[in-house]
Design a protein around this motif. Sequence first.
Motif, short mmCIF file in Angstrom:
data_model
loop_
_atom_site.label_atom_id
_atom_site.label_comp_id
_atom_site.label_asym_id
_atom_site.label_seq_id
_atom_site.Cartn_x
_atom_site.Cartn_y
_atom_site.Cartn_z
N ASP A 176 0.84 -1.20 0.00
CA ASP A 176 0.00 0.00 0.00
C ASP A 176 0.87 1.25 0.00
N MET A 177 0.62 2.16 -0.94
CA MET A 177 1.39 3.39 -0.98
C MET A 177 0.62 4.58 -0.41
N SER A 178 -0.64 4.38 -0.05
CA SER A 178 -1.43 5.50 0.46
C SER A 178 -1.36 5.59 1.98
N GLY A 179 -1.10 4.48 2.64
CA GLY A 179 -1.11 4.45 4.10
C GLY A 179 -2.48 4.12 4.67
N ILE A 180 -3.53 4.14 3.82
CA ILE A 180 -4.87 3.80 4.31
C ILE A 180 -5.50 2.66 3.50
N GLY A 181 -4.73 2.09 2.57
CA GLY A 181 -5.23 0.92 1.85
C GLY A 181 -6.12 1.22 0.66
N VAL A 182 -5.81 2.27 -0.10
CA VAL A 182 -6.58 2.56 -1.31
C VAL A 182 -5.64 2.73 -2.50
N ASN A 183 -6.15 2.44 -3.69
CA ASN A 183 -5.47 2.77 -4.93
C ASN A 183 -6.34 3.78 -5.66
N LEU A 184 -5.73 4.86 -6.13
CA LEU A 184 -6.46 5.93 -6.79
C LEU A 184 -6.12 6.00 -8.27
N ARG A 185 -7.06 6.52 -9.06
CA ARG A 185 -6.80 6.73 -10.47
C ARG A 185 -7.41 8.06 -10.90
N GLU A 186 -6.69 8.75 -11.80
CA GLU A 186 -7.18 10.02 -12.34
C GLU A 186 -8.17 9.75 -13.47
N ILE A 187 -9.38 10.30 -13.34
CA ILE A 187 -10.43 10.11 -14.34
C ILE A 187 -10.93 11.49 -14.78
N PRO A 188 -11.07 11.76 -16.08
CA PRO A 188 -11.62 13.04 -16.50
C PRO A 188 -13.13 13.08 -16.27
N ASP A 189 -13.64 14.22 -15.79
CA ASP A 189 -15.09 14.34 -15.63
C ASP A 189 -15.70 14.89 -16.91
#
Length: 468
Positions: A176-189
């Motif tokens: 885990d690189m967030s420290g809270i156990g999430v993976n994020l991705r950039e999405i255009p709105d």
Amino acid sequence: MRVFLLCNSSSSSLSPPPPTHHCRQKPLLITPQKPSFVSLVTGAAISFNLLFFSPLSSLPPPSIASDFTPSVFQSECREEDQRREEERRLEKAPELVTNEEIVKEAWEIVNDGFLGSDRNRWSPQSWLQKKEDIMSTSLQTRSKAHDVIRRMLSSLGDPYTRFLSPAEFSKMARYDMSGIGVNLREIPDENGEVKLKVLGLILDGPAHTAGVRQGDELLSVNGVNVKGKSTFEALSILQGPNDTSVNIMVKHGNCGPVQSIDVQRQLIAKTPVFYRLEQIDNGNTSVGYVRLKEFNALARKDLVTAMKRLQGMGASFFVLDLRDNLGGLVQEGIEIAKLFLNEGETVIYTAGREPESVKSIVAETVPLITAPVIVLVNKNTASASEIVATALHDNCRAILVGERTYGKGLIQSVFELHDGSGVVVTVGKYVTPNHLDINGNGIDPDYKKLPAWNEVVERLSKCQKQHG
């Protein structure tokens, strides 16, 4: 299907470096009693060779605001609700996913984004024929379906594209690189602006336990609006000392409520940075020595701390030791390279399957340090390490000393299949600022042995004049 980020075990018989004590409260230690970096034994191999990135396959195009009618919005909401219900159903009963669906899912992932280096072994036409051949066979057990996927991926001739069993994928996803156990991705709105969505969660991790769900949009971290921010910028705010709390604001799905959630950090990563101040020329010159073992979630933050402390101690030159650093979080490597570059200078180019998919990544700010740098490399300097080494070298910020590097310049994405297994797929490659293909070639050093610092200064000055 969820997309996660990769870690591969690696090993080496190379001798380990002198032992270094670890302390949770003070992860960066000055150890003046250790041998000089000139005589330092080549370090132990890193346990993780990590590539973290967003897939290079195209993101959904931004919608046109004038076309976004209420009926379309309601339809999107219904589709979102149906998707989330389907995910909940599969989580509760993964056996409801057929063997044929799992194989087809793996086939489609490769078909959408795989970058094949050997056109004789892969083409859209040959891959379509592969699907027809596979789907005509009987897949009576899940084990057989997994074996079919293994053979299917093996036929691509790419050593980095492979299958992960559910157990292997579960073990990999715990990094885990967030420290809270999430993976994020950039999405255009719909307006083309970037929003951050929760791509995946560590099961029973801090965020999952607190109520964050896959598909949630991250709105703010500790009151800081993350709208338009990059994944790395958001993760930098999320990270913090172990067992401390961070407040996040999330929007559940496209149509759900906004919720404020306090999450307890549980960092898994350990500091990969070790540093000390060296005195040379009879104590007249101070050199800051920094060894970076891998590019994990703490790499950039701890490297910045180390460099600032060494500057404060009077370091006028720096040595960055990347020997036996097999890689890490690619984004961390990119951000670390930016610390040494001037605004607008190129860190690396990325290239995907299509010729027009070549993109440049550049530094956005002034450098943290401007002092001359030597980067130590060897045959086990790979992946993200090679990105950092070439970025500094090609922009006349450092010279390379040691051996030719490993030559790992391919980009992999890790995709979770609906039965908990996964596939690792090569989706792109890196090209240096001087337009050299890293993969399979490696990078030759400027020197095999450490030169005198006046020679380093002269060489970098000449390089900068040639580049204008």
